[in-house]
Design a protein around this motif. Structure first.
Motif, PDB file in Angstrom:
ATOM      1  N   GLN A  62       0.845  -1.416   0.212  1.00 22.65           N
ATOM      2  CA  GLN A  62      -0.363   0.005   0.152  1.00 22.65           C
ATOM      3  C   GLN A  62       0.826   1.253  -0.264  1.00 22.65           C
ATOM      4  OE1 GLN A  62      -2.848   0.043  -1.168  1.00 22.65           O
ATOM      5  NE2 GLN A  62      -2.967   2.682  -1.187  1.00 22.65           N
ATOM      6  N   GLN A  63       2.063   1.175   0.975  1.00 24.66           N
ATOM      7  CA  GLN A  63       2.143   2.478   0.903  1.00 24.66           C
ATOM      8  C   GLN A  63       3.617   3.194  -0.838  1.00 24.66           C
ATOM      9  OE1 GLN A  63       4.563   1.546   4.504  1.00 24.66           O
ATOM     10  NE2 GLN A  63       5.020   3.255   4.784  1.00 24.66           N
ATOM     11  N   VAL A  64       3.789   1.994  -1.257  1.00 21.78           N
ATOM     12  CA  VAL A  64       4.561   1.736  -2.673  1.00 21.78           C
ATOM     13  C   VAL A  64       3.098   2.091  -3.548  1.00 21.78           C
ATOM     14  CG1 VAL A  64       5.365   0.561  -4.915  1.00 21.78           C
ATOM     15  CG2 VAL A  64       5.939  -0.667  -2.014  1.00 21.78           C
ATOM     16  N   ARG A  65       1.886   1.747  -3.503  1.00 21.04           N
ATOM     17  CA  ARG A  65       1.011   2.112  -4.530  1.00 21.04           C
ATOM     18  C   ARG A  65       0.567   3.879  -3.886  1.00 21.04           C
ATOM     19  NH1 ARG A  65      -0.909  -2.764  -2.531  1.00 21.04           N
ATOM     20  NH2 ARG A  65      -1.671  -4.058  -4.681  1.00 21.04           N
ATOM     21  N   GLU A  66       1.374   4.962  -2.939  1.00 19.55           N
ATOM     22  CA  GLU A  66       0.599   5.443  -2.375  1.00 19.55           C
ATOM     23  C   GLU A  66       1.804   6.112  -2.916  1.00 19.55           C
ATOM     24  OE1 GLU A  66       0.082   5.677   1.777  1.00 19.55           O
ATOM     25  OE2 GLU A  66      -1.588   4.035   1.923  1.00 19.55           O
ATOM     26  N   CYS A  67       3.205   5.955  -2.771  1.00 16.62           N
ATOM     27  CA  CYS A  67       4.071   7.022  -2.970  1.00 16.62           C
ATOM     28  C   CYS A  67       3.893   6.809  -5.039  1.00 16.62           C
ATOM     29  CB  CYS A  67       5.678   5.883  -3.245  1.00 16.62           C
ATOM     30  SG  CYS A  67       5.832   6.446  -1.408  1.00 16.62           S
ATOM     31  N   PHE A  68       3.380   6.206  -6.157  1.00 17.57           N
ATOM     32  CA  PHE A  68       2.997   5.718  -6.664  1.00 17.57           C
ATOM     33  C   PHE A  68       2.510   7.113  -7.271  1.00 17.57           C
ATOM     34  CE2 PHE A  68       5.161   2.190  -7.876  1.00 17.57           C
ATOM     35  CZ  PHE A  68       5.934   2.789  -9.680  1.00 17.57           C
ATOM     36  N   ALA A  69       0.969   7.012  -6.594  1.00 16.02           N
ATOM     37  CA  ALA A  69       0.159   7.984  -6.390  1.00 16.02           C
ATOM     38  C   ALA A  69       0.577   9.213  -6.107  1.00 16.02           C
ATOM     39  CB  ALA A  69      -1.394   8.162  -5.668  1.00 16.02           C
TER      40      ALA A  69
END
Length: 138
Positions: A62-69
């Motif tokens: 989830q943290q990786v997804r948030e970084c992309f966003a």
């Protein structure tokens, strides 16, 4: 074509609104908006999942997804000979929705974005990204 373009613009606008800090944590569960490929699936191999879980501190998908966003700069290419891949490995530094700064390393493929690593960046990586990741178009 017109409807497809409008849909991508609406998706990007919706993702931007939903990914604002402090709001809905699960904005991108399977896809991210990429500046060069459109919406792409994030791929976490079992080995990478274990690697991220054992980082200090641990890094979640989830943290990786948030970084992309939440990414504001562009993707940089890792040109070190020991890290050369085909296609080339890319990386960026961004914050999660809760302000945790991570360096995310990945390879774009036809199947999706293959995550290689994600971790708290060191001072030199931050310096490089501030110098080169914010030049020119994203």
């Amino acid at each position: 074509m017109e409807g497809s373009k409008r849909s991508h613009e609406q998706d990007a606008e919706s993702a931007s609104i939903l990914s604002a800090k402090g709001h809905l944590q699960d904005v991108y569960t399977k896809h991210v908006q990429s500046s060069y490929t459109g919406a792409m699936k994030l791929i976490f191999s079992p080995t990478i999942r274990a690697k991220l879980a054992h980082k200090t501190p641990p890094v979640s998908e989830q943290q990786v997804r948030e970084c992309f966003a939440n990414r504001e700069g562009k993707f940089l290419i890792d040109t070190r000979e020991s890290n050369l891949t085909n296609p080339l490995t890319r990386w960026f530094i961004a914050e999660t929705d809760f302000g945790v700064t991570l360096k995310v390393v990945f390879i774009p493929t036809e199947a999706g974005i293959v995550i290689k690593s994600a971790y708290a960046p060191n001072a030199e990586e931050i310096r490089i990204y501030h110098k080169y990741g914010h030049q020119g178009p994203i």
